[in-house]
Design a protein around this motif. Structure first.
Motif, PDB file in Angstrom:
ATOM      1  N   TRP A   1     -37.786   3.565 -20.604  1.00 16.32           N
ATOM      2  CA  TRP A   1     -39.069   3.109 -21.141  1.00 16.32           C
ATOM      3  C   TRP A   1     -38.923   2.345 -22.455  1.00 16.32           C
ATOM      4  O   TRP A   1     -39.834   1.632 -22.856  1.00 16.32           O
ATOM      5  N   GLU A   2     -37.780   2.453 -23.120  1.00 15.33           N
ATOM      6  CA  GLU A   2     -37.553   1.729 -24.366  1.00 15.33           C
ATOM      7  C   GLU A   2     -37.080   0.301 -24.119  1.00 15.33           C
ATOM      8  O   GLU A   2     -37.087  -0.516 -25.028  1.00 15.33           O
TER       9      GLU A   2
ATOM     10  N   PRO B   1     -34.671   6.764 -21.717  1.00 18.37           N
ATOM     11  CA  PRO B   1     -34.352   5.461 -22.327  1.00 18.37           C
ATOM     12  C   PRO B   1     -34.870   4.253 -21.541  1.00 18.37           C
ATOM     13  O   PRO B   1     -35.052   3.180 -22.118  1.00 18.37           O
TER      14      PRO B   1
ATOM     15  N   SER C   1     -39.592  10.467 -22.275  1.00 13.52           N
ATOM     16  CA  SER C   1     -38.631  10.096 -23.317  1.00 13.52           C
ATOM     17  C   SER C   1     -37.362   9.450 -22.760  1.00 13.52           C
ATOM     18  O   SER C   1     -36.404   9.226 -23.501  1.00 13.52           O
TER      19      SER C   1
END
Length: 78
Positions: A49-50, A47, A45
């Motif tokens: 990877w976003e 950031p 989760s």
């Protein structure tokens, strides 16, 4: 091309690796299993990877490689 990961993501991956190794030595430790799950969630989760780089297998492999490199450099005597 080497990716640039944030230091906190690399540190979390290093902690994940240490926990995994400890769990391999003593497989029936519930606390280690829970810690491994928590760290896995933090990595997934994060950031990073976003961003536009995506969640490719190559990126995850590079993260593990950079974490191992940082770990070996820290263990190396000065």
């Amino acid at each position: 091309m080497a990716r640039t990961f944030s230091p906190d993501l690399i540190q979390t991956q290093r902690e994940w690796t240490r926990t995994y190794e400890a769990l391999a030595r003593t497989p029936f430790r519930t606390v280690l299993r829970r810690r491994l799950q928590l760290l896995s969630c933090r990595i997934a989760s994060h950031p990073y990877w976003e961003a536009g780089t995506g969640r490719s297998a190559a990126a995850r492999t590079e993260l593990r490689h950079q974490a191992r490199t940082a770990e070996s450099q820290e263990r190396r005597p000065a």
